[in-house]
Design a protein around this motif. Structure first.
Motif, PDB file in Angstrom:
ATOM      1  N   THR A  31      -5.733   7.391   6.958  1.00  0.00           N
ATOM      2  CA  THR A  31      -7.040   7.757   6.443  1.00  0.00           C
ATOM      3  C   THR A  31      -6.944   8.230   4.995  1.00  0.00           C
ATOM      4  N   GLU A  61     -13.419   7.156  14.522  1.00  0.00           N
ATOM      5  CA  GLU A  61     -12.533   8.218  14.027  1.00  0.00           C
ATOM      6  C   GLU A  61     -13.302   9.536  13.914  1.00  0.00           C
ATOM      7  N   ARG A  62     -12.743  10.500  13.150  1.00  0.00           N
ATOM      8  CA  ARG A  62     -13.271  11.859  13.168  1.00  0.00           C
ATOM      9  C   ARG A  62     -14.550  12.042  12.329  1.00  0.00           C
ATOM     10  N   GLU A  78     -13.934  13.584   8.812  1.00  0.00           N
ATOM     11  CA  GLU A  78     -13.403  12.727   7.754  1.00  0.00           C
ATOM     12  C   GLU A  78     -14.540  12.085   6.967  1.00  0.00           C
ATOM     13  N   ASP A 104     -11.516   2.065   9.243  1.00  0.00           N
ATOM     14  CA  ASP A 104     -10.645   3.072   9.855  1.00  0.00           C
ATOM     15  C   ASP A 104     -11.264   3.449  11.200  1.00  0.00           C
TER      16      ASP A 104
HETATM   17 MG   LIG Z   1      -6.960   8.678  10.335  1.00  0.00          MG
END
Ligand SMILES: [Mg+2]
Ligand SMILES: Nc1ncnc2c1ncn2[C@@H]1O[C@H](COP(=O)(O)OP(=O)(O)OP(=O)(O)O)[C@@H](O)[C@H]1O
Lengths: 465, 589
Positions: B239, B261-262, B265, B329
């Protein structure tokens, strides 16, 4: 529909029953079963069609006599009643009291599944939490709103480490902790649960703790609800009542195993090691409930504890967790056997939010560089130690011998500390410089020349020795 | 009008006689949206982009008549969308912190007026072809948005609005198509995400994408229009590397797709992008950036859609003649979403639960990257960079291994490097680039004719040192000759002084090609000078003690890309640093 009891079960197997002729049942709705002996069981609709409704029964379908099983569809998902009064209380995995006190009565009942946060509503976590533990504060720091699990193994002191964090966690400059604690144990032993209860009691925070317990000998499926109920309580405390909430959950491995058990019953396609492909998304639904929200004062900081099966960090449970959480604190057997407490293995440990929460405006300007240098020097020192094991320490060069000494000192003085020792981050950083001063300055590339001049107390080069 | 027959997780069976595969449906009282993925007589199977809890058999369902499509027009840049292009800021304003279900907010703002300047070539009565530029809107200070004729519309332009301010729904013009029907033109149009947008022809990729990351640009370059993958275990830095690329690369548009993903982020990107300046234009980075976000806790079907939404947006900007970079991602989460739906459909799993078509889906997706000549005759490109998250960090798993066959540039991240906090943890032995030839041409023309040779020398040095390190680990460093010891030391210098690059160090975070080359040649110069001395008989021990070695390791974070002159001055002094020793050993020799 809520008040009608149906006696139309057509088959039952492995925790699932099929109900015939109940049209219009809502997917995901809660179900109450009454068996021939009048005992109540609960369940969840996992598939719904007019001619057949598939229900998952939490207590299992053993000894169900279909002719004498009455089923009510409650027409709503699992909900948790919330109010200020939950502080100081102990609940089971489904949110019912297990402390002998009356149930929480509240008009505010929330779906335990929660709803995903809009990414645009999140606020990025930046506030450094001092845990008083050097291995964490110095090298893998915790931030308010972070999800930072402890990866551990059987027999390692993860509970003690988690309890120490809970006791000592505070923001820089705060006299005492501002946190309230939501503690969830699933698949834990009675002894583990007892340990935490006593630890909260000793530190006098019991009235600031909410507990959700589903112990090892209690229904497995309820285990799937436990973290969700706990996080529903945490969200309420954080985003309705403005508390900073520390959520400690143990043991995520027991949770994932429960999920696998249920997935197998449902016949879901397994991905790795028999765990269903959706284990990642399911864990994410739990872990992503940590965080901060714009324009809200409270926060949820999450410390899940997870035991790695066979100490294997590539096992699906730690692996998928690591892919979701914002780092991990890894405990190691080797350090523990040497008597180092807390046995934090720093190299595979990581805090992804550290880069945004330490340094000049947060802790001290040299903090990020010192951390990076400790990692680099210790990694190098471990290489030297490996070499020494082969060729013998006597054969090492002068420079290498210093690395060997550094590694030992680092493990025993920096990582190792007392269970009641609460080091300030400045003590931690000064200690780090004491250790780095064992190495020549010209080998310390990750710290700046100014920082070396200011803090390094050793020689400039090996040759100078 | 149809109705729900059965709900099974994200899949619903519908009675919906006249639907077609891929059609969008709206289902139930909540009005949840999804798409048809199977048909059997009067029934259809649909996957929903939102959680299905609370839906009941018998509730109504309607086909919407179009496939999953995105709105393309001014208003895209700087925005954050979910996996099916709902604008998350507007959704937040409307329905609060949590993602409410069934919200219908248009992707592009309807009330905003844009200043449209018609293209002087477009006159009433002239022919108009799909992809032709109708005019322009200065969307942000750095981006001139070309308003395109929808790709499949060909005919005679009947009228086009004069210069002025328009909302995207106001009629901008009319076309009489060859079948004599009249089509209205707007500032925006829709395009189905699973269909690649047409172009005239593929072009050769020629210019490297400059990312400012030394191990990428100097060692494993990617071209504009190329395809790259970043596999690596959790925490290895995928990332961060993608964020670095999004920050610093010399593309004109960056599409950042957070797929499974998060949440934090994306918040991170949303917070830093507006504050950072594009190093190439000096404008806030957010003006050239667009985010698509389906975080790991959001419904999994929309995750599968999100990469297609992203790539379609990328193609749209490409069609305006721009160089676009899309980072995804993580592509593994997309593949897992495929797997999950395949599992519910009862499709036969082949490897680790993945359906047999995993490889072909991945290939078809990456195929949408490329440099093309657009319908309007411009040159544009889509560069695609996908993160891969192999379970247990095992690169032999299906998603990594299929991806490796498809892409040209492979940036393999290593756990060992990441553990020692050597970032970016790109493994210099495992990684590869199929674009060295084209990149070498560019570097020779734009930076230095010796680039290819120097790069090769550095790589040789690194692989030689790998061998030597193995020996050292067995018998200790004393077993090495002075030449070998110096080789090992110089490789360490390359690793620490060049390959390692901190994303969080203000100066080190970005390195221009000139700075990259200066460091490369400078560090190699130290190696060569030292080697000369060793060959004259100097023991490596003495060289290793030279203060120059630790100083050179700091150069990367002492000199910005604007301040190469000072760096070059230091490099010019390298022979001088060795002079004294050189004299000493030349005499004895
Ligand atoms: Mg990552
Ligand atoms: N180039 C870099 N410079 C400095 N630090 C870095 C760099 N790359 C990675 N890191 C550090 O490593 C951490 C993990 O990186 P990152 O989040 O990018 O990993 P990842 O491969 O995306 O992991 P996951 O698969 O779990 O998402 C970062 O939070 C940061 O602390």
């Amino acid at each position: 529909m809520k008040n009608i009891e149906f006696r139309t079960a057509t088959s039952a197997q492995g925790g699932l029953i099929v109900m015939g002729g109940v049209p219009g049942v809502a997917a995901g709705s809660r179900v109450q079963l009454r068996d021939h002996a009048g005992r109540l069981r609960s369940g969840l609709v996992i598939r719904s069609a007019d001619d057949a409704v598939l229900v998952e029964v939490f207590e299992g379908t053993d000894e169900l006599d279909l002719e004498r099983t009455w089923v009510r569809f409650l027409d709503e998902p699992f909900k948790l009643p919330v109010s200020r009064d939950i502080l100081g209380r102990i609940f089971n995995g489904a949110g019912l009291p297990r402390d002998g006190r009356p149930p929480i009565i509240s008009a505010d009942r929330r779906d335990v599944n929660g709803e995903p946060l809009n990414p645009a509503a999140r606020a990025y976590p930046r506030e450094f939490i001092q845990t008083g533990i050097s291995a964490i504060d110095g090298m893998n720091s915790l931030t308010r709103g972070q999800k930072l699990p402890i990866f551990s193994g059987g027999g390692l002191p993860h509970n003690r480490v988690a309890a120490q964090i809970v006791r000592q966690a505070k923001l820089l400059g705060e006299a005492a902790s501002e946190f309230v604690v939501v503690f969830a144990a699933f698949g834990a032993s009675h002894a583990d649960a007892r340990f935490f209860e006593e630890s909260f009691e000793e530190s006098g925070v019991l009235n600031k703790v909410v507990m959700f317990l589903n112990l090892a000998d209690e229904p497995v499926i309820e285990r799937l609800l436990t973290p969700r109920a706990a996080l529903t309580a945490a969200e309420y405390l954080a985003f309705d009542l403005d508390y900073h909430v520390l959520v400690v959950m143990t043991d995520m491995t027991a949770y994932a195993e429960a999920l696998r058990e249920v997935a197998v019953l449902r016949g879901d396609v397994p991905a790795r090691k028999g765990y269903p492909g959706y284990l990642y998304s399911d864990l994410a639904e739990i872990y992503e409930r940590a965080g901060r929200i714009k324009n809200r004062r409270g926060s949820i900081t999450m410390i899940p504890v997870l035991s790695m099966p066979s100490d294997d960090i590539t096992h699906p449970i730690p692996d998928l967790t690591g892919y979701i959480t914002e780092g991990q604190i890894v405990l190691g057997r080797e350090l523990s056997n040497q008597g180092v407490y807390p046995p934090v293995t720093v190299l595979p440990s990581l805090s992804r939010l550290m880069k945004d929460g330490v340094g000049k405006n947060f802790t001290r300007e040299d903090h990020p560089h010192v951390a990076s240098q400790l990692f680099a020097s210790y990694a190098k020192a471990l290489e030297v130690r490996g070499l020494a094991a082969i060729i013998g320490a006597e054969e090492l060069s002068d420079a290498d011998r210093r690395y060997l000494e550094f590694a030992n000192a680092f493990e025993h003085k920096f990582i190792g500390q007392g269970e009641d020792e609460d080091r300030s981050v400045f003590e931690t950083l000064n200690l780090a410089w004491d250790l780095l001063s064992m190495l020549p300055a010209d080998a310390l590339i990750r710290v700046s020349e100014e920082e070396l001049a200011k803090y390094h107390k050793g020689q400039a080069t090996v040759a100078a020795a | 009008m149809g109705k729900i027959l059965e709900i099974n997780g994200p899949l619903v069976k519908l009675e919906l006689p006249e639907t077609v595969l891929g059609e969008q449906v709206r289902v139930g009282r909540l009005g949840l949206v999804g798409e048809v993925i199977g048909r059997d007589g009067n029934t259809a199977l649909a996957q929903l982009y939102e959680d299905t809890a609370g839906l009941r058999p018998g509730e109504e369902a309607t086909g919407l008549g179009w496939p999953l499509s995105v709105e393309l027009g001014p208003g895209l840049l700087g925005a954050i969308f979910d996996g099916v292009q709902r604008p998350l800021e507007a959704v937040w304003q409307q329905s609060g912190d949590r993602m409410a279900r069934g919200v219908a907010v248009p992707s592009l703002p309807r009330d905003k007026r844009w200043h449209f300047v018609p293209d002087p070539h477009r006159r009433a009565g002239t022919a108009l072809a799909g992809g032709d530029v109708l005019g322009t809107v200065q969307e942000t200070e750095s981006i001139l948005h070309r308003i395109l004729t929808p790709p499949l519309i060909h005919g005679e332009l009947l009228e086009l609005a004069p210069e002025g301010d328009y909302t995207i729904e106001e009629i901008l013009g009319r076309v009489r198509k060859f079948d004599d029907t009249i089509e209205k033109l707007h500032l925006f149009h829709r395009w189905p995400v699973r269909t690649p947008r047409p172009f005239r022809k593929r072009d050769h990729a020629i210019a490297p994408l400059i990312t400012g990351q030394r191990i990428l640009d100097t060692f494993y370059p990617l071209l504009k229009g190329g395809k790259a993958a970043i596999p690596g275990p959790f925490g290895a830095g995928k990332t961060m590397l993608q964020q670095q690329i999004a920050r610093w690369c010399n593309a004109e548009i960056v599409i950042y797709v957070g797929c499974g993903e998060r949440g934090n982020e994306l918040t991170d990107v949303l917070e830093f992008m507006p504050e950072l300046k594009d190093p190439h234009t000096g404008r806030p980075l957010m003006e050239r950036t667009l985010l698509v976000a389906n975080t790991s806790n959001m419904p999994v079907v929309a995750r599968e859609a999100s990469v297609y939404v992203g790539i379609t947006l990328a193609e749209y900007f490409r069609d305006q003649g721009l160089d676009v970079v899309m980072v995804a991602d993580s592509t593994s989460r997309w593949a897992e979403a495929l797997r999950e739906v395949a599992g519910r459909l009862g499709q036969m799993p082949v490897e680790e639960g993945y359906p047999a078509y995993l490889g072909s889906r991945l290939a078809a997706f990456y195929e949408r990257a490329g440099r093309v000549e657009t319908m309007a005759g411009h040159h544009g490109s889509v560069t695609l960079i996908g993160a891969v998250s192999p379970p247990g960090g095992d690169f032999s798993e299906p998603v990594t291994s299929h991806t490796k066959e498809i892409i040209q540039t492979f940036w393999a991240l290593s756990k060992e490097l990441a553990d020692a906090r050597h970032y970016p943890s790109v493994d210099w032995l495992e990684s590869f680039s199929g674009y060295i030839g084209s990149a070498a041409k560019w570097w020779a023309e734009n930076v230095d004719p010796n680039w290819e040779r120097e790069r090769a020398e550095a790589l040789d040095l690194l692989s030689a040192s790998e061998e030597l390190q193995r020996i050292v680990n067995l018998v200790g460093v004393e077993a090495l000759s002075s030449e070998q010891r110096w080789t090992l030391e110089a490789a360490g210098l390359i690793k620490e002084g060049l390959l390692q690059q901190s994303a969080i160090d203000e100066i080190d975070s970005f390195a221009s090609p000139e700075k990259q080359y200066a460091l490369l040649s400078g560090l190699l110069e130290i190696f060569r000078q030292g080697m000369k001395l060793v060959k004259l008989g100097a023991p490596a021990r003495r060289l290793i003690q030279m203060p120059l070695l630790s100083q050179a390791r700091r150069w990367k974070s002492q000199h910005t890309s604007e301040d190469i002159a000072a760096l070059k001055a230091k490099i010019a002094q390298i022979p001088g640093e060795f002079e004294k020793l050189m004299l000493e050993y030349e005499q004895t020799a």
